[in-house]
Design a protein around this motif. Sequence first.
Motif, mmCIF file in Angstrom:
data_model
loop_
_atom_site.group_PDB
_atom_site.id
_atom_site.type_symbol
_atom_site.label_atom_id
_atom_site.label_comp_id
_atom_site.label_asym_id
_atom_site.label_seq_id
_atom_site.Cartn_x
_atom_site.Cartn_y
_atom_site.Cartn_z
ATOM 1 N N GLN D 20 39.220 32.819 32.285
ATOM 2 C CA GLN D 20 38.508 34.227 33.551
ATOM 3 C C GLN D 20 38.134 35.762 33.684
ATOM 4 O O GLN D 20 37.733 36.136 34.332
ATOM 5 C CB GLN D 20 39.624 32.731 35.319
ATOM 6 N N ILE D 21 39.434 35.990 33.277
ATOM 7 C CA ILE D 21 39.902 37.218 33.713
ATOM 8 C C ILE D 21 39.181 37.941 32.982
ATOM 9 O O ILE D 21 38.470 39.082 32.784
ATOM 10 C CB ILE D 21 41.476 37.911 33.268
ATOM 11 N N ALA D 22 39.111 37.600 31.708
ATOM 12 C CA ALA D 22 38.223 37.953 30.693
ATOM 13 C C ALA D 22 37.180 38.490 31.117
ATOM 14 O O ALA D 22 36.543 38.704 30.448
ATOM 15 C CB ALA D 22 38.594 37.240 29.006
ATOM 16 N N THR D 23 36.072 36.825 31.319
ATOM 17 C CA THR D 23 34.863 36.912 32.036
ATOM 18 C C THR D 23 34.189 37.675 32.953
ATOM 19 O O THR D 23 32.988 38.529 32.816
ATOM 20 C CB THR D 23 34.761 35.585 32.062
ATOM 21 N N ALA D 24 35.524 38.405 33.543
ATOM 22 C CA ALA D 24 35.593 38.952 34.487
ATOM 23 C C ALA D 24 35.330 40.348 34.335
ATOM 24 O O ALA D 24 34.690 40.832 35.292
ATOM 25 C CB ALA D 24 36.037 39.120 35.994
ATOM 26 N N ASN D 25 35.903 40.289 32.997
ATOM 27 C CA ASN D 25 36.064 41.946 33.256
ATOM 28 C C ASN D 25 35.167 42.551 31.841
ATOM 29 O O ASN D 25 36.114 43.537 31.193
ATOM 30 C CB ASN D 25 37.147 42.235 32.782
ATOM 31 N N VAL D 26 33.955 41.734 31.110
ATOM 32 C CA VAL D 26 33.091 42.446 30.421
ATOM 33 C C VAL D 26 31.844 42.821 31.364
ATOM 34 O O VAL D 26 31.177 42.227 32.196
ATOM 35 C CB VAL D 26 33.008 41.487 29.327
ATOM 36 N N SER D 27 31.399 43.403 30.116
ATOM 37 C CA SER D 27 30.267 44.116 30.970
ATOM 38 C C SER D 27 28.818 43.487 30.478
ATOM 39 O O SER D 27 29.313 41.920 29.742
ATOM 40 C CB SER D 27 29.972 45.372 29.817
ATOM 41 N N CYS D 198 48.447 49.348 39.546
ATOM 42 C CA CYS D 198 48.938 48.519 38.723
ATOM 43 C C CYS D 198 48.125 47.840 37.694
ATOM 44 O O CYS D 198 46.857 47.452 37.715
ATOM 45 C CB CYS D 198 49.204 46.907 39.222
ATOM 46 N N VAL D 199 48.250 47.736 36.281
ATOM 47 C CA VAL D 199 47.304 47.279 35.131
ATOM 48 C C VAL D 199 47.426 45.718 35.300
ATOM 49 O O VAL D 199 48.304 45.188 34.866
ATOM 50 C CB VAL D 199 47.487 48.812 33.787
ATOM 51 N N ASP D 200 46.589 44.986 34.702
ATOM 52 C CA ASP D 200 46.248 43.983 34.578
ATOM 53 C C ASP D 200 46.046 44.058 32.663
ATOM 54 O O ASP D 200 44.665 44.344 32.363
ATOM 55 C CB ASP D 200 45.129 43.516 34.801
ATOM 56 N N PRO D 201 46.845 42.964 32.261
ATOM 57 C CA PRO D 201 47.056 43.592 31.143
ATOM 58 C C PRO D 201 46.162 42.826 30.301
ATOM 59 O O PRO D 201 45.344 43.174 28.857
ATOM 60 C CB PRO D 201 48.339 43.038 30.570
ATOM 61 N N VAL D 202 44.989 41.667 30.536
ATOM 62 C CA VAL D 202 44.692 41.268 29.830
ATOM 63 C C VAL D 202 43.112 41.786 29.951
ATOM 64 O O VAL D 202 42.542 41.826 29.028
ATOM 65 C CB VAL D 202 43.752 39.997 30.402
ATOM 66 N N ALA D 203 42.700 42.128 31.370
ATOM 67 C CA ALA D 203 41.295 42.950 31.582
ATOM 68 C C ALA D 203 41.051 43.968 30.723
ATOM 69 O O ALA D 203 40.800 44.960 30.023
ATOM 70 C CB ALA D 203 42.177 43.284 33.182
ATOM 71 N N ALA D 204 43.320 45.079 31.194
ATOM 72 C CA ALA D 204 42.320 45.801 29.937
ATOM 73 C C ALA D 204 42.436 45.644 28.433
ATOM 74 O O ALA D 204 41.809 46.702 27.474
ATOM 75 C CB ALA D 204 44.047 46.458 29.874
ATOM 76 N N GLY D 205 42.573 44.618 28.189
ATOM 77 C CA GLY D 205 42.863 43.947 26.883
ATOM 78 C C GLY D 205 41.088 44.236 26.586
ATOM 79 O O GLY D 205 41.043 44.777 25.157
ATOM 80 N N VAL D 206 40.816 43.592 27.156
ATOM 81 C CA VAL D 206 39.186 43.063 26.407
ATOM 82 C C VAL D 206 38.390 44.606 27.024
ATOM 83 O O VAL D 206 37.706 44.640 26.163
ATOM 84 C CB VAL D 206 38.649 41.681 27.531
ATOM 85 N N ARG D 207 38.179 44.871 27.920
ATOM 86 C CA ARG D 207 37.919 46.568 27.865
ATOM 87 C C ARG D 207 37.661 47.098 26.523
ATOM 88 O O ARG D 207 37.559 48.156 26.024
ATOM 89 C CB ARG D 207 38.738 47.007 29.269
ATOM 90 N N PHE D 208 39.850 47.476 26.037
ATOM 91 C CA PHE D 208 39.571 48.501 25.293
ATOM 92 C C PHE D 208 38.812 47.802 24.195
ATOM 93 O O PHE D 208 38.378 48.295 22.720
ATOM 94 C CB PHE D 208 40.795 48.065 25.251
ATOM 95 N N ALA D 209 39.090 46.575 23.534
ATOM 96 C CA ALA D 209 38.127 45.663 22.865
ATOM 97 C C ALA D 209 36.679 46.032 22.707
ATOM 98 O O ALA D 209 35.780 46.776 22.106
ATOM 99 C CB ALA D 209 38.425 44.307 22.668
ATOM 100 N N GLU D 210 36.323 46.098 23.529
ATOM 101 C CA GLU D 210 35.234 46.518 23.564
ATOM 102 C C GLU D 210 34.787 47.607 23.901
ATOM 103 O O GLU D 210 33.615 48.007 23.189
ATOM 104 C CB GLU D 210 34.246 46.823 25.585
#
Lengths: 234, 234, 234, 234, 234, 234
Positions: D20-27, D198-210
Amino acid sequence: MRLHVINPNTSRDMTYSIEQIATANVSGETEVLTTCPAHGPASIESYYDEYLAIPHVLAEVQRTEAMTDGYVLACWGDPGLDAVREVTTRPVVGIAEASMYAANAIAPRWSVVTTLRRSHHMVEAIVKKTGLMERCASIRCVDMPVLACEANPDAVMEELVHMGELALSEDGAEAIILGCAGMGGMADYLSEELGAPCVDPVAAGVRFAELLVNLNLQTSKWLTYQFPEKKAFK
Amino acid sequence: MRLHVINPNTSRDMTYSIEQIATANVSGETEVLTTCPAHGPASIESYYDEYLAIPHVLAEVQRTEAMTDGYVLACWGDPGLDAVREVTTRPVVGIAEASMYAANAIAPRWSVVTTLRRSHHMVEAIVKKTGLMERCASIRCVDMPVLACEANPDAVMEELVHMGELALSEDGAEAIILGCAGMGGMADYLSEELGAPCVDPVAAGVRFAELLVNLNLQTSKWLTYQFPEKKAFK
Amino acid sequence: MRLHVINPNTSRDMTYSIEQIATANVSGETEVLTTCPAHGPASIESYYDEYLAIPHVLAEVQRTEAMTDGYVLACWGDPGLDAVREVTTRPVVGIAEASMYAANAIAPRWSVVTTLRRSHHMVEAIVKKTGLMERCASIRCVDMPVLACEANPDAVMEELVHMGELALSEDGAEAIILGCAGMGGMADYLSEELGAPCVDPVAAGVRFAELLVNLNLQTSKWLTYQFPEKKAFK
Amino acid sequence: MRLHVINPNTSRDMTYSIEQIATANVSGETEVLTTCPAHGPASIESYYDEYLAIPHVLAEVQRTEAMTDGYVLACWGDPGLDAVREVTTRPVVGIAEASMYAANAIAPRWSVVTTLRRSHHMVEAIVKKTGLMERCASIRCVDMPVLACEANPDAVMEELVHMGELALSEDGAEAIILGCAGMGGMADYLSEELGAPCVDPVAAGVRFAELLVNLNLQTSKWLTYQFPEKKAFK
Amino acid sequence: MRLHVINPNTSRDMTYSIEQIATANVSGETEVLTTCPAHGPASIESYYDEYLAIPHVLAEVQRTEAMTDGYVLACWGDPGLDAVREVTTRPVVGIAEASMYAANAIAPRWSVVTTLRRSHHMVEAIVKKTGLMERCASIRCVDMPVLACEANPDAVMEELVHMGELALSEDGAEAIILGCAGMGGMADYLSEELGAPCVDPVAAGVRFAELLVNLNLQTSKWLTYQFPEKKAFK
Amino acid sequence: MRLHVINPNTSRDMTYSIEQIATANVSGETEVLTTCPAHGPASIESYYDEYLAIPHVLAEVQRTEAMTDGYVLACWGDPGLDAVREVTTRPVVGIAEASMYAANAIAPRWSVVTTLRRSHHMVEAIVKKTGLMERCASIRCVDMPVLACEANPDAVMEELVHMGELALSEDGAEAIILGCAGMGGMADYLSEELGAPCVDPVAAGVRFAELLVNLNLQTSKWLTYQFPEKKAFK
């Protein structure tokens, strides 16, 4: 102000040289007493030499405590520095630390050039203890004994120039610290040869002792440097 | 194998206690000689004490070098360790380093509990020199002198339990190192009280010396620990 | 005392070699069991190899826990060391850490000579984790695979001598650590060739495990190394 | 762009939350595949859990390598990160490192709040490995298991607020990193409660992979992360 | 999303180049404003240049704060980064830190190649401040001024290839960071020549700013980065 | 000898106080010029203030270079220190570094007490840059603005005593450094109240500048501190 400069080894020639530099590097009102212990090794080149010298250094300090305003340990290993700070309330300066502080103020990184290769580890230990390894570009050795500074100064100077050049061109140093009290008086010539500033450790040491006395700073007796516990000595 | 355990101070009671622990912690074939110097301070609690003790420790080593396979310095300051390594080819163990290695193997972080508060800085210096500050959760002090371990062991133990509990509950320690040779023999009880392992430094020291001798490892004479230069001693 | 030495890879030749060294380096009363897992890679040269090997190492430990007094992980990457400490109360030794402690006691700085160049980073990671990078003069590689130690020991030895010489003359090392369990048994010859002490990691590992067992030290179960939570495994 | 987000544990609920979080945090153009391995522990709370999970993570990566542009390891221990980088040329992101980089950019110091107290050491090890301990004000634990984030999110959130307040008021933190993939989605509420980012690590992770894929950066195959040697696996 | 990329020097050519790279490296929805200050030095190659530039950078930020979502400082010294974070709530990215994070994710160690040799110290200071010296294999200099990147790109590229090769073969680097905004656009060719990934700092900077804005992260106003106190300015 | 002491802020009251201390802390032959820039912030409490002040500090130095033997930057942030060293061959002293060197010589660890809490990070950055974090027991803040030292010295002193007591009793400090030029003149009283030495940073700064001039040391122009490149300034 009265400073006591202690050459931790028992070489009279070296003590005399140190006295010359110390006297030439204080302001008019400062009186300098330069001595070496009556007992101990003729030079300090190993941990063994250092540890045999220290008790006699401590005795020198205790002998003059009542009539001295500050102490300078004139050996680049700062031998017994923590213990000397325990037996006096006067400020105590090691020439190693004083010369590193001076070098820090004029260059981002500096190298120490010392005598024997075996002393490399002792020099590194002092730099680490002072917390300044990041500022130290390298430690280089002329590979001649301490007393060669007195007996054969030209040969020592030649090697100093060589090692200084390598430190500046290959190691990232931008200033040189002379890593032996016996090299006192060689900084000006070396600096001119190299085109970069060189720090004379004995001169830096007495100037730093003057600074502390002038600032009216005494060794902290809060905890670590309290006077030693009275106890039985066999 | 013959080990020489040297108590750097001149307290005979403490030397006797150290001997008990050393003898109880070697394998059947190992012979242990435990001595203290004829001269020096009754306990080591300051840098001053330490430096006055070291020359006598060095003499002890030189006295027995021909008939010894390994040395143990039985004081948690590892006094004179680098110099002892210069005057012998035999492996030399400091009980501080030996006890830290043992603690490293059983816990991610440990605390050292030592005697006087003023010794905090000396203990920290040893941990830093060994490179293990990241593994050290804290240094705590029972605030009693070294010789209280002999004279008043119950009071020392009570404080050890108290400080150990604080180290485990507040500082992040998961094991305790007894930071004084005089605390030898207290580890088992303390460990049971605390529910976490405690390292006896003297026991760790002699076991580690056995290890080095069994591995046939000699002190490296490559550079730093070469025998000291022969020179004039006044 | 019963020690279990685990070769984390599945090479039987290498397991046999490790057994030889382990057996030769324990005291009379110690019984040594040397095994390798039934499954996993034939050698460990990458992080990939390491991670595939670890679950099988853990199974080996769990299989023998009831009848073992201490464990030795016989691979210089100390693979899975923290996890092994979770699944047993027995002391667990990695040969990397054991060999670094031994080297620390005989030399101010040492170099690790390992196998493939790609393993440089893994070796550095272990040294850093142990907190001993300041003592590590360099990491050098013979640039041959782990199993060449069994298949082509002469070629490995030749390169070890070459790299050891460079470490001593150029990097500031004063002792050498053999950075691969497959190099077990090569330390004595290498030491003679180089004129400086060399540490055999398997020998150091079993001796250090004996030390911990003899000191009656168990892995701390205070927090980090508690037994893993019971949970569903798919 | 296609990203593969791998939840290293086998909890389907948690995998679903991460998705859910990953999908919501990519372009818009990014396609996200979120999976967990078929085998392995239901949660990762010890080194043991971690090492049992890693081989299955590696298999997941190898399974999708041909059709993936970048990987995200969705567990705050970055389990097996170095090995994953060996088995693919694609960029690989650990959510721990990604969240620390994000936090670095918005605050001089931050704290990590994680689950069980026993994981403190694992979290610290990751921060150290990334080289960022100086930026880490503290590591605090809500003292609830990983799966409580799914089963009992309100209780976890309450403790997060409590620990976050302590980190900000007592430890010197100026931002908070959620130190568990299971805490994904809790950052916004927590940030509002605390008045600090506060940093959400999953969101940060997918954004950094992008970011890495967009920069066209591939994992370096120069040396350390070369593909593993082909070899026999039993 | 609107990003403001600020070239801290006043070279219009370089600002134009930076704009090209910035625009080419954002997603479709992102709008990029690239400016340089009206006043200040034409390039930043000394601490002097840097400090003269910073007040104008701060004014640029204050000028656009109401209409901007994030800032990028397009100079590898990250000039004034801490102060910019004080005068805005928007996330602020330095291209030095952004490029180091990207390099960390694809290689265990990397080198920075910058312009003049005198800037070596400034680059090292930034790496240290970010806490990543352990990941930095070396800092190398093409020994040409910043504006040579615009005036003489072929000569710069030739030296970049040369220095990159040395970094990879001699220093232990496995990726290269271009240590000057003026080198923007050179990464792809360099990477192909070297066979190892190269990071374009401007591209990394704008991508990292997008990441922070997308994560909805604002600069922490908890303490250090609070808005400056209102006070008299003469 | 002529020293130029520069108060980087534009407060005339504070400049006057600094002048008093500077003049009182030089030897008879030293002439002191104390100025503040004509433009800039009234006090330095944030990075923003600092960066706005630095160009004016640089102009002050350039204005007097021909007639000055050494410089002192009289603000505990040592603002622009590296750049000042570029624009002159004279030795340049920051009062932060000078006071840390003095404190190092009289105590194993010391604390810095500064003004606003937000400045904690700036103070820490200076200590780190000097390489002396290990010697720094803590940084404490009286939580009053810089100019309160002039406007409300009694309240500042009261808090200084309070924070000094905490530093000595809880943080492990054994000496105190006054971390603001505005606290000049408060050291003697504070020292008496606390029973531990306190370092006045302005006094330490001018004494250290005298030391460097007396040692005939000039700023190294070897590389990093060469004069800035001539270039276009808009």
